[in-house]
Design a protein around this motif. Structure first.
Motif, PDB file in Angstrom:
ATOM      1  N   ALA A 207      12.433  -9.375  -8.094  1.00  0.00           N
ATOM      2  CA  ALA A 207      13.025 -10.050  -6.995  1.00  0.00           C
ATOM      3  C   ALA A 207      13.824  -9.022  -6.115  1.00  0.00           C
ATOM      4  N   THR A 208      13.932  -7.839  -6.282  1.00  0.00           N
ATOM      5  CA  THR A 208      14.672  -6.800  -5.396  1.00  0.00           C
ATOM      6  C   THR A 208      14.021  -6.531  -4.246  1.00  0.00           C
ATOM      7  N   ARG A 209      14.757  -6.693  -3.153  1.00  0.00           N
ATOM      8  CA  ARG A 209      14.377  -6.191  -1.909  1.00  0.00           C
ATOM      9  C   ARG A 209      15.576  -5.452  -1.230  1.00  0.00           C
ATOM     10  N   VAL A 210      15.075  -4.547  -0.144  1.00  0.00           N
ATOM     11  CA  VAL A 210      16.103  -3.732   0.497  1.00  0.00           C
ATOM     12  C   VAL A 210      16.069  -4.376   1.889  1.00  0.00           C
ATOM     13  N   ASP A 211      17.416  -4.114   2.532  1.00  0.00           N
ATOM     14  CA  ASP A 211      17.513  -4.646   3.917  1.00  0.00           C
ATOM     15  C   ASP A 211      17.791  -3.572   4.776  1.00  0.00           C
ATOM     16  N   ILE A 212      16.545  -3.121   5.380  1.00  0.00           N
ATOM     17  CA  ILE A 212      16.677  -1.929   6.203  1.00  0.00           C
ATOM     18  C   ILE A 212      15.813  -2.560   7.542  1.00  0.00           C
ATOM     19  N   ILE A 218      11.754   5.498   7.938  1.00  0.00           N
ATOM     20  CA  ILE A 218      12.466   4.940   6.756  1.00  0.00           C
ATOM     21  C   ILE A 218      12.295   3.414   6.726  1.00  0.00           C
ATOM     22  N   GLY A 219      12.434   2.793   8.128  1.00  0.00           N
ATOM     23  CA  GLY A 219      12.178   1.273   8.290  1.00  0.00           C
ATOM     24  C   GLY A 219      11.052   0.825   7.624  1.00  0.00           C
ATOM     25  N   GLN A 220       9.989   1.699   8.086  1.00  0.00           N
ATOM     26  CA  GLN A 220       8.523   1.327   7.774  1.00  0.00           C
ATOM     27  C   GLN A 220       8.336   1.535   6.287  1.00  0.00           C
ATOM     28  N   LEU A 221       9.108   2.595   5.638  1.00  0.00           N
ATOM     29  CA  LEU A 221       8.889   2.548   4.189  1.00  0.00           C
ATOM     30  C   LEU A 221       9.618   1.374   3.492  1.00  0.00           C
ATOM     31  N   ALA A 222      10.730   0.844   4.095  1.00  0.00           N
ATOM     32  CA  ALA A 222      11.442  -0.191   3.528  1.00  0.00           C
ATOM     33  C   ALA A 222      10.465  -1.392   3.464  1.00  0.00           C
ATOM     34  N   THR A 223       9.948  -1.578   4.614  1.00  0.00           N
ATOM     35  CA  THR A 223       8.854  -2.775   5.058  1.00  0.00           C
ATOM     36  C   THR A 223       7.835  -2.918   3.969  1.00  0.00           C
ATOM     37  N   THR A 224       7.196  -1.419   3.783  1.00  0.00           N
ATOM     38  CA  THR A 224       6.171  -1.414   2.751  1.00  0.00           C
ATOM     39  C   THR A 224       6.709  -1.752   1.334  1.00  0.00           C
ATOM     40  N   PHE A 225       7.954  -0.913   1.110  1.00  0.00           N
ATOM     41  CA  PHE A 225       8.427  -1.360  -0.405  1.00  0.00           C
ATOM     42  C   PHE A 225       8.758  -2.672  -0.635  1.00  0.00           C
ATOM     43  N   ASN A 226       9.162  -3.509   0.230  1.00  0.00           N
ATOM     44  CA  ASN A 226       9.322  -4.767   0.188  1.00  0.00           C
ATOM     45  C   ASN A 226       7.985  -5.651   0.151  1.00  0.00           C
ATOM     46  N   GLU A 227       7.070  -5.302   0.719  1.00  0.00           N
ATOM     47  CA  GLU A 227       5.711  -5.915   0.652  1.00  0.00           C
ATOM     48  C   GLU A 227       5.202  -5.514  -0.598  1.00  0.00           C
ATOM     49  N   MET A 228       5.415  -4.410  -1.144  1.00  0.00           N
ATOM     50  CA  MET A 228       5.031  -4.021  -2.589  1.00  0.00           C
ATOM     51  C   MET A 228       5.628  -4.850  -3.650  1.00  0.00           C
ATOM     52  N   ALA A 229       6.952  -4.930  -3.416  1.00  0.00           N
ATOM     53  CA  ALA A 229       7.597  -5.777  -4.499  1.00  0.00           C
ATOM     54  C   ALA A 229       7.243  -7.295  -4.471  1.00  0.00           C
ATOM     55  N   GLN A 230       7.109  -7.724  -3.180  1.00  0.00           N
ATOM     56  CA  GLN A 230       6.497  -9.005  -3.145  1.00  0.00           C
ATOM     57  C   GLN A 230       5.239  -9.356  -3.957  1.00  0.00           C
ATOM     58  N   ALA A 231       4.279  -8.298  -3.729  1.00  0.00           N
ATOM     59  CA  ALA A 231       3.208  -8.314  -4.457  1.00  0.00           C
ATOM     60  C   ALA A 231       3.192  -8.115  -5.944  1.00  0.00           C
ATOM     61  N   ILE A 232       4.180  -7.268  -6.330  1.00  0.00           N
ATOM     62  CA  ILE A 232       4.291  -7.380  -7.758  1.00  0.00           C
ATOM     63  C   ILE A 232       5.010  -8.119  -8.417  1.00  0.00           C
ATOM     64  N   GLU A 233       5.900  -8.932  -7.478  1.00  0.00           N
ATOM     65  CA  GLU A 233       6.511 -10.270  -8.074  1.00  0.00           C
ATOM     66  C   GLU A 233       5.667 -11.393  -8.305  1.00  0.00           C
ATOM     67  N   ASP A 234       4.591 -11.504  -7.245  1.00  0.00           N
ATOM     68  CA  ASP A 234       3.420 -12.417  -7.470  1.00  0.00           C
ATOM     69  C   ASP A 234       2.463 -12.233  -8.619  1.00  0.00           C
ATOM     70  N   ASP A 236       3.422 -10.635 -11.299  1.00  0.00           N
ATOM     71  CA  ASP A 236       3.916 -10.794 -12.542  1.00  0.00           C
ATOM     72  C   ASP A 236       4.097 -12.346 -12.608  1.00  0.00           C
ATOM     73  N   GLN A 237       4.185 -12.966 -11.524  1.00  0.00           N
ATOM     74  CA  GLN A 237       4.345 -14.811 -11.742  1.00  0.00           C
ATOM     75  C   GLN A 237       2.919 -15.191 -12.071  1.00  0.00           C
ATOM     76  N   ARG A 238       1.755 -14.534 -11.652  1.00  0.00           N
ATOM     77  CA  ARG A 238       0.673 -14.739 -11.966  1.00  0.00           C
ATOM     78  C   ARG A 238       0.255 -14.713 -13.436  1.00  0.00           C
ATOM     79  N   GLN A 239       0.566 -13.547 -13.983  1.00  0.00           N
ATOM     80  CA  GLN A 239       0.370 -13.068 -15.205  1.00  0.00           C
ATOM     81  C   GLN A 239       1.195 -14.056 -16.249  1.00  0.00           C
TER      82      GLN A 239
END
Length: 464
Positions: A207-212, A218-234, A236-239
């Motif tokens: 559930a970790t996210r970065v607020d940038i 760097i902002g684009q990298l943070a957005t991509t990280f948050n999208e990746m984190a959301q995908a991983i979280e989803d 994980d929930q599906r698994q």
């Protein structure tokens, strides 16, 4: 200090060093090519004009006196002498006459050429530039005009107060270093946040996210990280949900098999009832085997299709074979399957996988259709595609459930048991197999009226 910040500092210091070296080289270049050259040209110009006062013959005392009077008002020092050795009485430093006017220099002077020389003079503690203008008459060197000027040092040209200049430079370097330090810290702050977030992710905190909020890279990298984190979280929930569903699906048949087996072994079940219970055990074991096979298909790295063996496949013939396979089940359910097939429809497909698609879809249609209804199966060619439709007149699918029917273990009819409602994996396998064949599909349904499933596959053009 992180490695990145150290690299930035090294880059900044290297840039400053190159800048200082460049400025030093540029200063020397300007000193030599502007100040020194300009002084030399000015002295030659003045000396050449003074030499025009010489009218030939012996150098007279009057000419020498005129030059002395001009010397009183000139920026440079200028003297007229008949013999170069007379310069020792005029200049406040020693002169090497052989070096000043050697045989080669003398020949150049006789030709009317001007000599210019520069050298360090300890008397002045600086470089001295000198110019020799010849006084020539009938190929004879009658005398010379000697001009010299002690050059100012670069530091003297730049500023009379060198200490103040150095202090100012040091203060500037301290200030710029402080600004660079703060700038590096500010630039690395979001990267540190990303690093901390990545470490949390590695520790399982999905559930970790970065607020940038910056719009830069760097902002684009943070957005991509948050999208990746959301995908991983989803995922994980599906698994987790998947494992729960698998456990739930296996628990019932295992409990039946275990319970009835123990009852038979302990003699609780009478001998005449044992065949019925053994048939139930076999049925539940078959359900477990089917579920296991479906799970293995969905868990393969290449998807449920594995490695497809594609070749031109007459689709109508494949559909007829599947209908024959399911005819007994259709008869038991009192449901008829009507075919409207185009025998010209040929696609690139894996026959076994294509049969699996049709089996899963027709089993669903049989399972959720009422007795006495009809299932229509058709194939036709539309442009560059072969279109297959399976239309049943069963219970239908509620509109809110349509987007979820391809999810693993999802069941539309919660009231039905797992024995007659399937595992909930069939449409998931169909979706991935259709995609593996470069196809697409749609599901249209109305509650209590029926469901229409339409498949689209690229056609194979005839080769003449």
């Amino acid at each position: 200090m992180t490695k990145l910040s150290a690299k930035i500092w090294i880059f900044v210091l290297a840039t400053m060093a190159v800048t200082i070296l460049f400025m030093y080289s540029m200063t020397n270049y300007l000193y030599e090519n502007l100040y020194v050259k300009d002084t030399e040209d000015s002295m030659i110009e003045v000396g050449s004009k003074l030499a025009q006062m010489y009218k030939g013959g012996k150098v007279t005392d009057g000419f020498v006196n005129d030059i002395d009077r001009y010397n009183m008002y000139s920026n440079s020092n200028v003297f007229a002498v008949r013999n170069p050795r007379e310069l020792s009485a005029c200049v406040p430093f020693d002169i090497d006459y052989d070096t000043l006017i050697g045989p080669e220099e003398r020949q150049s002077l006789i030709k009317g050429e001007v000599l210019a020389k520069k050298g360090y003079e300890s008397r002045f503690d600086r470089q001295v530039i000198s110019v020799v203008i010849p006084l020539v008459d009938e190929q004879r060197l009658e005398g010379i005009l000697y001009l010299y000027f002690p050059l100012e040092k670069i530091t003297e040209l730049a500023s009379k107060d060198v200490v103040m200049m150095i202090v100012a430079a040091l203060i500037f370097l301290i200030l710029i270093g402080f600004v660079i330090f703060k700038a590096i810290a500010l630039l690395l702050k979001p990267l540190k946040q990303l690093k901390a977030a990545a470490m949390d992710m590695a520790a399982g905190q999905y559930a970790t996210r970065v607020d940038i909020k910056s719009k830069d890279e760097i902002g684009q990298l943070a957005t991509t990280f948050n999208e990746m984190a959301q995908a991983i979280e989803d995922e994980d929930q599906r698994q987790k949900q998947f494992l729960e569903n698998v456990s739930h699906e296996l628990r019932t048949p295992i409990s039946y098999i275990k319970g009835y087996s123990e009852a038979i072994l302990s003699g609780i079940i009478k001998e005449e009832e044992q065949p019925e219970k053994l048939a139930l055990i076999v049925r539940e074991a078959a359900r477990m085997e089917k579920l296991t096979n479906e799970l293995m298909q969905l868990s393969r790295p290449a998807g449920p299709q594995g490695v497809l063996k594609l070749y031109p496949l007459p689709l109508s013939e494949t559909i007829r074979e599947v209908v024959v396979m399911l005819s007994q089940r259709a008869t038991e359910a009192e449901i008829s399957i009507q075919l409207h097939l185009d025998d010209e429809a040929v696609i690139m497909a894996d026959e076994l996988k294509m049969k699996q698609i049709m089996i899963n879809l027709l089993e669903n249609a049989l399972r959720y259709s009422d007795e006495g209804t009809v299932i229509d199966v058709s194939s036709s060619i539309h442009g560059e595609e072969v279109v297959v439709q399976i239309v049943d007149h069963g219970i239908g699918i509620p509109s809110e459930d349509l987007p979820k029917v391809t999810e693993r273990f999802y069941r539309v009819n919660k009231a039905r048991s797992r024995a007659d409602g399937g595992s909930g994996l069939g449409l998931s396998i169909v979706a991935q197999l259709v995609q593996a064949h470069d196809g697409r599909w749609t599901i249209d349904s109305e509650l209590n009226l029926g469901t229409t499933i339409t498949l689209y596959f690229p056609i194979v053009e005839e080769i003449e």
